[in-house]
Scaffold this motif. Structure first.
Motif, short mmCIF file in Angstrom:
data_model
loop_
_atom_site.label_atom_id
_atom_site.label_comp_id
_atom_site.label_asym_id
_atom_site.label_seq_id
_atom_site.Cartn_x
_atom_site.Cartn_y
_atom_site.Cartn_z
N ALA A 184 -39.98 -102.19 -21.75
CA ALA A 184 -40.84 -101.68 -22.83
C ALA A 184 -41.86 -100.66 -22.32
N GLU A 185 -41.76 -100.32 -21.03
CA GLU A 185 -42.74 -99.40 -20.46
C GLU A 185 -42.58 -97.98 -21.03
N PRO A 186 -43.68 -97.22 -21.08
CA PRO A 186 -43.55 -95.81 -21.46
C PRO A 186 -42.71 -95.09 -20.40
N PHE A 187 -42.06 -94.00 -20.79
CA PHE A 187 -41.34 -93.23 -19.76
C PHE A 187 -41.60 -91.74 -19.93
N TYR A 188 -41.53 -91.06 -18.78
CA TYR A 188 -41.84 -89.63 -18.70
C TYR A 188 -40.82 -88.97 -17.79
N PHE A 189 -40.36 -87.78 -18.16
CA PHE A 189 -39.50 -86.98 -17.28
C PHE A 189 -40.04 -85.56 -17.26
N GLU A 190 -40.32 -85.04 -16.09
CA GLU A 190 -40.81 -83.67 -15.99
C GLU A 190 -39.62 -82.74 -15.89
N GLY A 191 -39.58 -81.74 -16.77
CA GLY A 191 -38.48 -80.78 -16.78
C GLY A 191 -39.01 -79.37 -17.00
N ASN A 192 -38.38 -78.65 -17.93
CA ASN A 192 -38.79 -77.26 -18.17
C ASN A 192 -39.99 -77.19 -19.12
N ARG A 193 -40.24 -76.00 -19.67
CA ARG A 193 -41.45 -75.79 -20.48
C ARG A 193 -41.25 -76.15 -21.96
N VAL A 194 -40.11 -76.80 -22.25
CA VAL A 194 -39.88 -77.31 -23.61
C VAL A 194 -40.02 -78.83 -23.56
N GLY A 195 -40.91 -79.36 -24.39
CA GLY A 195 -41.18 -80.79 -24.37
C GLY A 195 -40.61 -81.51 -25.58
N VAL A 196 -40.24 -82.77 -25.36
CA VAL A 196 -39.79 -83.62 -26.46
C VAL A 196 -40.60 -84.92 -26.42
N LEU A 197 -41.33 -85.16 -27.50
CA LEU A 197 -42.10 -86.37 -27.67
C LEU A 197 -41.23 -87.38 -28.42
N VAL A 198 -41.05 -88.55 -27.85
CA VAL A 198 -40.09 -89.51 -28.38
C VAL A 198 -40.83 -90.79 -28.78
N SER A 199 -40.64 -91.23 -30.04
CA SER A 199 -41.37 -92.41 -30.51
C SER A 199 -40.45 -93.53 -30.99
N HIS A 200 -40.72 -94.72 -30.47
CA HIS A 200 -40.03 -95.92 -30.97
C HIS A 200 -40.65 -96.37 -32.29
N GLY A 201 -40.12 -97.45 -32.84
CA GLY A 201 -40.54 -97.89 -34.17
C GLY A 201 -41.42 -99.13 -34.18
N PHE A 202 -41.68 -99.60 -35.37
CA PHE A 202 -42.56 -100.74 -35.67
C PHE A 202 -41.98 -102.03 -35.09
N THR A 203 -42.74 -102.73 -34.31
CA THR A 203 -42.39 -103.97 -33.57
C THR A 203 -41.38 -103.73 -32.45
N GLY A 204 -40.92 -102.50 -32.28
CA GLY A 204 -39.93 -102.19 -31.25
C GLY A 204 -40.58 -101.71 -29.96
N THR A 205 -39.76 -101.11 -29.10
CA THR A 205 -40.24 -100.65 -27.80
C THR A 205 -39.52 -99.36 -27.41
N THR A 206 -39.94 -98.80 -26.30
CA THR A 206 -39.31 -97.57 -25.78
C THR A 206 -37.84 -97.81 -25.42
N GLN A 207 -37.45 -99.07 -25.24
CA GLN A 207 -36.04 -99.39 -24.91
C GLN A 207 -35.08 -98.79 -25.94
N SER A 208 -35.51 -98.77 -27.20
CA SER A 208 -34.63 -98.27 -28.26
C SER A 208 -34.43 -96.76 -28.18
N MET A 209 -35.33 -96.06 -27.46
CA MET A 209 -35.28 -94.60 -27.40
C MET A 209 -34.89 -94.07 -26.02
N ARG A 210 -34.79 -94.95 -25.05
CA ARG A 210 -34.52 -94.49 -23.67
C ARG A 210 -33.22 -93.71 -23.54
N PRO A 211 -32.10 -94.12 -24.17
CA PRO A 211 -30.87 -93.34 -24.02
C PRO A 211 -31.05 -91.89 -24.49
N LEU A 212 -31.83 -91.70 -25.58
CA LEU A 212 -32.08 -90.34 -26.06
C LEU A 212 -32.98 -89.59 -25.09
#
Length: 246
Positions: A11-39
């Protein structure tokens, strides 16, 4: 001393440093970052800088969540946005369920957002509105893990605080009122069958946002947590196309 709860593994937050285009990724209500990690990992593999915050009160214990407000969840997302702003020239946002609600909120507040990707976004959930009237009940059954694919589990709370439902209903009401303030390119994924957020939410969003560039993409083989379901690869492919085009 208030109880202290550790962050659940996965459930930890995750960060990846890449190019100058950023993507902010948000999980949902009662959920965690696990649901968004593959994306998030797929966006990072494509070269983008990725940030997926853990929303306050999530990924620990549902009693922890009970003490937070939707303003806390917005603050968690805005901290992630600031992290990306320090590293990127342009930022997109992608959110599942309430993460989609938060994406709409961010597009309403930050006109410089380049585009948003909504996955079964929530702006009106009648079952939740009914639950806000429960007077003598603190917790109700879980809403997580609505997944069609066999043997896949979402890391989410086993109970839902009624107070937190009141908070998400307040957030949805506020965001819905301001849908016409969303003007950036918007990609809307919606599962044909969703046992948490009625699919008509996506139709309302599509009709009421003022974006010149907007599309609805149906998901034929997934339930609510589509990011962990059968359409996961399709969502990744279409989202990368969307970011690449706009």
């Amino acid at each position: 001393m208030p109880e202290q709860y550790a962050v659940l593994e996965g459930a930890e937050p995750f960060y990846f440093e890449g190019n100058r285009v950023g993507v902010l990724v948000s999980h949902g209500f009662t959920g965690t970052t696990q649901s968004m990690r593959p994306l998030g990992e797929a966006f990072a593999d494509a070269g983008y800088t990725v940030c997926s915050p853990r929303l306050k009160g999530h990924g620990t214990h549902y009693k922890d969540m009970e003490k937070t407000t939707f303003h806390d969840w917005i603050e968690s997302i805005e901290e992630g946005y600031q992290w990306l702003q320090e590293r990127c020239d342009s930022i997109y946002m992608c959110g599942l369920s309430m993460g989609g609600t938060l994406s709409l909120y961010m597009a309403q507040k930050y006109s410089e957002l380049k585009g948003i990707v909504l996955i079964n976004a929530a702006i009106e959930v009648p079952d939740m509105e009914t639950a806000t009237d429960l007077k003598d009940t603190r917790f109700i059954d879980a809403i997580g893990s609505d997944i069609k694919k066999l043997n896949v589990q979402e890391l989410a709370y086993e109970k839902t605080p009624v107070q937190s439902i009141r908070e998400i209903v307040g957030l949805m009401e506020q965001v819905r009122l301001d849908l016409n303030k969303v003007t950036c390119p918007t990609c809307i994924f919606v599962s044909d069958v969703d046992h948490v957020v009625p699919p008509y939410n996506s139709e309302v969003i599509y009709k009421e946002i003022e974006s010149n560039v907007k599309e609805i993409i149906p998901l034929k083989d997934s339930y609510h947590v589509a990011t962990l379901d059968n359409d996961q690869a399709y969502i990744i492919e279409k989202t990368l196309e969307f970011i690449g085009e706009y």
